[in-house]
Each structure stands twice: as C-alpha cells, then as structure tokens.
Design a protein around this motif. Structure first.
Motif, PDB file in Angstrom:
ATOM      1  N   THR A 117     -43.720  33.161 -28.216  1.00 51.98           N
ATOM      2  CA  THR A 117     -43.355  32.806 -29.588  1.00 51.98           C
ATOM      3  C   THR A 117     -42.316  33.774 -30.133  1.00 51.98           C
ATOM      4  O   THR A 117     -42.178  34.892 -29.634  1.00 51.98           O
ATOM      5  CB  THR A 117     -44.600  32.790 -30.505  1.00 51.98           C
TER       6      THR A 117
ATOM      7  N   TYR B 272     -48.481  19.889 -24.270  1.00 53.14           N
ATOM      8  CA  TYR B 272     -47.979  21.205 -23.854  1.00 53.14           C
ATOM      9  C   TYR B 272     -49.124  22.190 -23.664  1.00 53.14           C
ATOM     10  O   TYR B 272     -49.018  23.363 -24.000  1.00 53.14           O
ATOM     11  CB  TYR B 272     -46.957  21.728 -24.865  1.00 53.14           C
TER      12      TYR B 272
ATOM     13  N   SER C 156     -44.778  23.989 -27.381  1.00 53.98           N
ATOM     14  CA  SER C 156     -43.643  23.075 -27.319  1.00 53.98           C
ATOM     15  C   SER C 156     -43.319  22.849 -25.852  1.00 53.98           C
ATOM     16  O   SER C 156     -43.891  23.492 -24.970  1.00 53.98           O
ATOM     17  CB  SER C 156     -42.426  23.666 -28.031  1.00 53.98           C
ATOM     18  N   GLU C 157     -42.379  21.950 -25.596  1.00 50.04           N
ATOM     19  CA  GLU C 157     -41.996  21.678 -24.208  1.00 50.04           C
ATOM     20  C   GLU C 157     -41.496  22.941 -23.519  1.00 50.04           C
ATOM     21  O   GLU C 157     -41.800  23.194 -22.364  1.00 50.04           O
ATOM     22  CB  GLU C 157     -40.914  20.604 -24.183  1.00 50.04           C
ATOM     23  N   GLN C 158     -40.762  23.759 -24.243  1.00 50.55           N
ATOM     24  CA  GLN C 158     -40.224  24.992 -23.674  1.00 50.55           C
ATOM     25  C   GLN C 158     -41.259  26.123 -23.635  1.00 50.55           C
ATOM     26  O   GLN C 158     -41.111  27.066 -22.867  1.00 50.55           O
ATOM     27  CB  GLN C 158     -39.012  25.484 -24.474  1.00 50.55           C
TER      28      GLN C 158
END
Length: 176
Positions: free
Chosen positions: A63, A169, A31-33
């Motif tokens: 994660t 990503y 993800s972006e983060q």
C-alpha cells in the motif's frame, strides 16, 4: 509503496467476523496490482484470560498509505464489526485487526512496530512464517521461518479449514 502485515483474530462468532474482516481489508486495500495475501486460519486458546477459543490469521498487502492512515482504517473496521475499543486488552473479541509490521519500520508510536507479540504468540508467528517465510524481522534480522522453527512457547495451535468467499484480489498464499 510499503508492505503491511496484519494480525486478525476473533473469538465471538469467529467464522463470521474473520470472513467480514478479510472482506473489509480486501475492499479497502486490494487491487489487481496489489492483491491481499492471507495465511491459513488457526484455532488457539485464549491468551491472558479464560474464554472461548480464537480464530487467527495473518494478511499482508502492499500500500501507499501511511501508518496513521492504516491504523485508523483498522480501528474503523473493528468498530464497524462490534469491537469495543474500551474493553480490556485480554477479553473476548468480535474482530481484532492489529498492524504487525509496516515494511522494516521500527517505532513505539503511534503504534508499536513490529508488534512484540510476533515473537511471543504462536497464533501470530506460525501464520506469519507461513505467509512470509523469508521476510526478516526488522529487529532480530532473522526470517520468520527461523523464528518459528525456534519457537519454544507452550501455546496450542492448529490450522483449520475455513473457506473465504471468492474475492477478485484475494490470494491464500502460504509461501509469500
């Protein structure tokens, strides 16, 4: 949140299955983060059996999933890409995704963590040292750079150029 490292390998239609494995891990975890970081791809001889050469690399991601959930995801991705779970350990593979480490967890079950092959197989240790040079092995407390610089195995290994499809990503990072 936990950091997870994966060892990824293939010796059957190698380029296709390595790329498919990275796409599947990206789609599942990134993800972006929390981008998916990957090492370079390395080519090596088969270990434990006579067979075609392997492509191998290491990936890591942060994660909130559990070890059991991640293990299930890895086996599901392998199976979706033709991995025969009943095949002998040392045999040709379309796609093999092994959880190498889950933060600093040391366990024997449900999965051995950290995987013993980290310290014995160049095709795991070199890309791991490249991707996470300052991370410490949870048992030896030495960095992966230290382990790689002291590696004395006989395995032949060479980095290759393999371009992955642009994924939002995905970070090819040799210094994470």
């Amino acid at each position: 949140m936990s950091w997870v490292w994966f060892g990824i390998g293939s010796n059957r239609d190698r380029e296709h299955f390595i790329k498919a494995g990275i796409c599947a891990l990206h789609d599942t975890f990134a993800s972006e983060q929390r981008p998916l970081f990957v090492s370079r791809v390395f080519e090596s001889d088969s270990v434990g059996f006579t067979g075609s050469r392997f492509y191998n690399l290491v990936a890591c991601v942060e994660t909130d999933l559990s070890i059991n959930e991640i293990q299930t995801i890895c086996k599901t991705i392998e199976k979706a890409h033709g991995h025969d779970g009943s095949a002998t350990r040392f045999s040709p593979r379309t796609l093999d995704i092994d959880m190498l480490m889950y933060d600093t967890v040391v366990s024997a079950a449900p999965v051995q963590l950290p995987r013993a092959e980290i310290l014995t197989n160049a095709f795991v240790l070199w890309p791991l040292a490249e991707l996470s040079p300052d991370v410490r092995h949870p048992i030896t407390n030495k960095t992966f750079t230290e382990h790689w610089s002291n590696y004395s195995g006989e395995q032949k290994l060479e980095p290759i150029s393999l371009a992955f499809e642009p994924l939002p990503y995905l970070i090819i990072d040799h210094s994470h």
